[in-house]
Design an enzyme around this catalytic site. Sequence first.
Site, PDB file in Angstrom:
ATOM      1  N   CYS A 180       0.821  -1.223   0.000  1.00 44.06           N
ATOM      2  CA  CYS A 180       0.000   0.000   0.000  1.00 44.06           C
ATOM      3  C   CYS A 180       0.852   1.270   0.000  1.00 44.06           C
ATOM      4  O   CYS A 180       0.360   2.351  -0.313  1.00 44.06           O
ATOM      5  CB  CYS A 180      -0.941   0.011   1.201  1.00 44.06           C
TER       6      CYS A 180
HETATM    7  C1  COA Z   1     -10.367  -5.179   9.134  1.00 45.31           C
HETATM    8  C2  COA Z   1     -11.137  -4.277  10.082  1.00 45.31           C
HETATM    9  C3  COA Z   1     -12.109  -3.405   9.287  1.00 45.31           C
HETATM   10  C4  COA Z   1     -11.944  -5.155  11.034  1.00 45.31           C
HETATM   11  O1  COA Z   1     -12.588  -4.320  12.000  1.00 45.31           O
HETATM   12  P1  COA Z   1     -12.515  -4.675  13.559  1.00 45.31           P
HETATM   13  O2  COA Z   1     -13.397  -3.721  14.270  1.00 45.31           O
HETATM   14  O3  COA Z   1     -11.082  -4.738  13.940  1.00 45.31           O
HETATM   15  O4  COA Z   1     -13.200  -6.085  13.559  1.00 45.31           O
HETATM   16  P2  COA Z   1     -12.779  -7.428  14.325  1.00 45.31           P
HETATM   17  O5  COA Z   1     -12.067  -8.311  13.359  1.00 45.31           O
HETATM   18  O6  COA Z   1     -12.116  -7.139  15.640  1.00 45.31           O
HETATM   19  O7  COA Z   1     -14.207  -8.008  14.613  1.00 45.31           O
HETATM   20  C5  COA Z   1     -15.165  -7.353  15.456  1.00 45.31           C
HETATM   21  C6  COA Z   1     -16.440  -8.154  15.490  1.00 45.31           C
HETATM   22  O8  COA Z   1     -17.069  -8.072  14.211  1.00 45.31           O
HETATM   23  C7  COA Z   1     -17.293  -9.386  13.685  1.00 45.31           C
HETATM   24  N1  COA Z   1     -17.101  -9.362  12.225  1.00 45.31           N
HETATM   25  C8  COA Z   1     -15.944  -9.497  11.513  1.00 45.31           C
HETATM   26  N2  COA Z   1     -16.211  -9.440  10.201  1.00 45.31           N
HETATM   27  C9  COA Z   1     -17.534  -9.258  10.068  1.00 45.31           C
HETATM   28  C10 COA Z   1     -18.403  -9.115   8.971  1.00 45.31           C
HETATM   29  N3  COA Z   1     -17.936  -9.122   7.726  1.00 45.31           N
HETATM   30  N4  COA Z   1     -19.714  -8.895   9.198  1.00 45.31           N
HETATM   31  C11 COA Z   1     -20.201  -8.880  10.451  1.00 45.31           C
HETATM   32  N5  COA Z   1     -19.429  -9.006  11.548  1.00 45.31           N
HETATM   33  C12 COA Z   1     -18.113  -9.208  11.357  1.00 45.31           C
HETATM   34  C13 COA Z   1     -16.277 -10.258  14.367  1.00 45.31           C
HETATM   35  O9  COA Z   1     -16.730 -11.610  14.394  1.00 45.31           O
HETATM   36  C14 COA Z   1     -16.218  -9.641  15.735  1.00 45.31           C
HETATM   37  O10 COA Z   1     -17.313 -10.057  16.515  1.00 45.31           O
HETATM   38  P3  COA Z   1     -17.111 -11.120  17.740  1.00 45.31           P
HETATM   39  O11 COA Z   1     -16.097 -10.463  18.626  1.00 45.31           O
HETATM   40  O12 COA Z   1     -18.481 -11.226  18.294  1.00 45.31           O
HETATM   41  O13 COA Z   1     -16.615 -12.352  17.051  1.00 45.31           O
HETATM   42  C15 COA Z   1     -10.183  -3.381  10.880  1.00 45.31           C
HETATM   43  O14 COA Z   1      -9.478  -4.118  11.831  1.00 45.31           O
HETATM   44  C16 COA Z   1      -9.205  -2.649   9.996  1.00 45.31           C
HETATM   45  O15 COA Z   1      -9.565  -1.970   9.056  1.00 45.31           O
HETATM   46  N6  COA Z   1      -7.937  -2.689  10.344  1.00 45.31           N
HETATM   47  C17 COA Z   1      -6.961  -1.922   9.635  1.00 45.31           C
HETATM   48  C18 COA Z   1      -6.185  -2.777   8.715  1.00 45.31           C
HETATM   49  C19 COA Z   1      -6.276  -2.424   7.277  1.00 45.31           C
HETATM   50  O16 COA Z   1      -7.173  -1.817   6.787  1.00 45.31           O
HETATM   51  N7  COA Z   1      -5.280  -2.924   6.566  1.00 45.31           N
HETATM   52  C20 COA Z   1      -5.203  -2.789   5.162  1.00 45.31           C
HETATM   53  C21 COA Z   1      -3.816  -2.519   4.741  1.00 45.31           C
HETATM   54  S1  COA Z   1      -3.187  -0.996   5.394  1.00 45.31           S
END
Ligand code: COA
Length: 376
Positions: free
Chosen positions: A158
């Site tokens: 990225c």
């Molecule tokens: C990927 C990202 C959007 C996920 O968001 P998050 O808030 O960290 O989500 P988590 O993985 O911790 O999951 C939170 C909850 O949502 C749920 N969840 C995950 N994916 C889901 C989906 N597609 N739909 C519904 N719920 C979902 C999980 O199961 C979890 O629930 P639980 O604790 O009851 O199991 C976020 O971590 C992110 O953007 N990180 C930055 C990394 C990035 O963008 N990298 C790209 C390169 S720079």
Amino acid sequence: MDSKSVILVSTGLCVPPYSVSNDELVECFNQYVNEFNQAHQAEIEKGEIEALRESSSEFIVKASGIESRYFFAIDGVLDPKRMVPYIPERSNDEISLQAEKGVEACKDALKRANLEPSDIDMVVLACSNMQRPYPAVSVEIQKELGIEGFAYDMNVACSSATFGLFNAYNAIQSGNVRAALIVNVEICCGHLNFRDRDSHFIFGDVATAFILQREDLVKDKHQGFKVLGTSLFTDFSSAIRNNFGFLNRCDIEKRDDPDKLFIQQGRKVFKEVCPRVGKHITEHLENLSIKPEEVKRFWLHQANLSMNQLITKKVLGRHATEEEAPVILDEFANTSSAGCIIALHQYQDGLKPGDYGVISSFGAGYSVGSVIVEKR
Ligand SMILES: CC(C)(COP(=O)(O)OP(=O)(O)OC[C@H]1O[C@@H](n2cnc3c(N)ncnc32)[C@H](O)[C@@H]1OP(=O)(O)O)[C@@H](O)C(=O)NCCC(=O)NCCS
């Protein structure tokens, strides 16, 4: 006019033809989940495998800020039996898909700069995923545009756009190159696992390009931005990873495992990357004796809205307005290396000569790049 100073004269954008909303993506994903769970009901009931869980548009918007994304190919993506785009192979006599889209973005950047291919000496394709290892796709783009000189491909995930800019900036400053085209063609639909609940919504496709030129060659004294400085940082991490490569064929059983597509530990990335980027930009501004409050615009990598809000808060000590830190990921999703360039392309209005801006990208590696510019 300084022959050592470098101007970012223009940007170019090629938007793919197909826009896909969260609802469309989620509907397909959930159909796949329900069909899988029905087909494996007995094993799920016995506890032998875990039932798959549905995705939701509400989660996607809340967790990422993404509302839609564009793809260069749509057939197959929304078919729950396939969930992979159909992109037919082309013969070696035809232009490759990546070069074709790169050329469109380059032509847009050349037109906006009022430059001809003969004004350019260097082409860099800087992006996350190359369509092939060689010959370099950038050389194909160079040939298609009729540019003399040289071209090469480079990949810092990225962060590729700012790392590519760093190379072009130094090549111009050294006197070797008059002007350079940096191209970012991200065909993310090919490396996104549409069956992975954690990441199926993250990426979109796009192609961007931008031109750096020696200041004394830029005719319009108000065109573009003067590049004041570039700064890069890397620190190895496997938290964002893609193990696709030619050695995969040497371990046939693992060849199609999910790690041959994009995988990440989203929470870990969020926690580790945001403070690094905040510190990196702050120190870079300090080195150039620019106060954070003097920066009028932050064109940041577009991966996640909360990430960008946290980074600008670390730099400014307060929340940035949308005017200060424009958002394009709602419409485009994460377009990897191209995100900060789309933001730059679309949000230049309202800046006056002398205003400072920061272009910053960050991602796998880990890698962080920042470029500080001044409006002319
Ligand atoms: C990927 C990202 C959007 C996920 O968001 P998050 O808030 O960290 O989500 P988590 O993985 O911790 O999951 C939170 C909850 O949502 C749920 N969840 C995950 N994916 C889901 C989906 N597609 N739909 C519904 N719920 C979902 C999980 O199961 C979890 O629930 P639980 O604790 O009851 O199991 C976020 O971590 C992110 O953007 N990180 C930055 C990394 C990035 O963008 N990298 C790209 C390169 S720079």
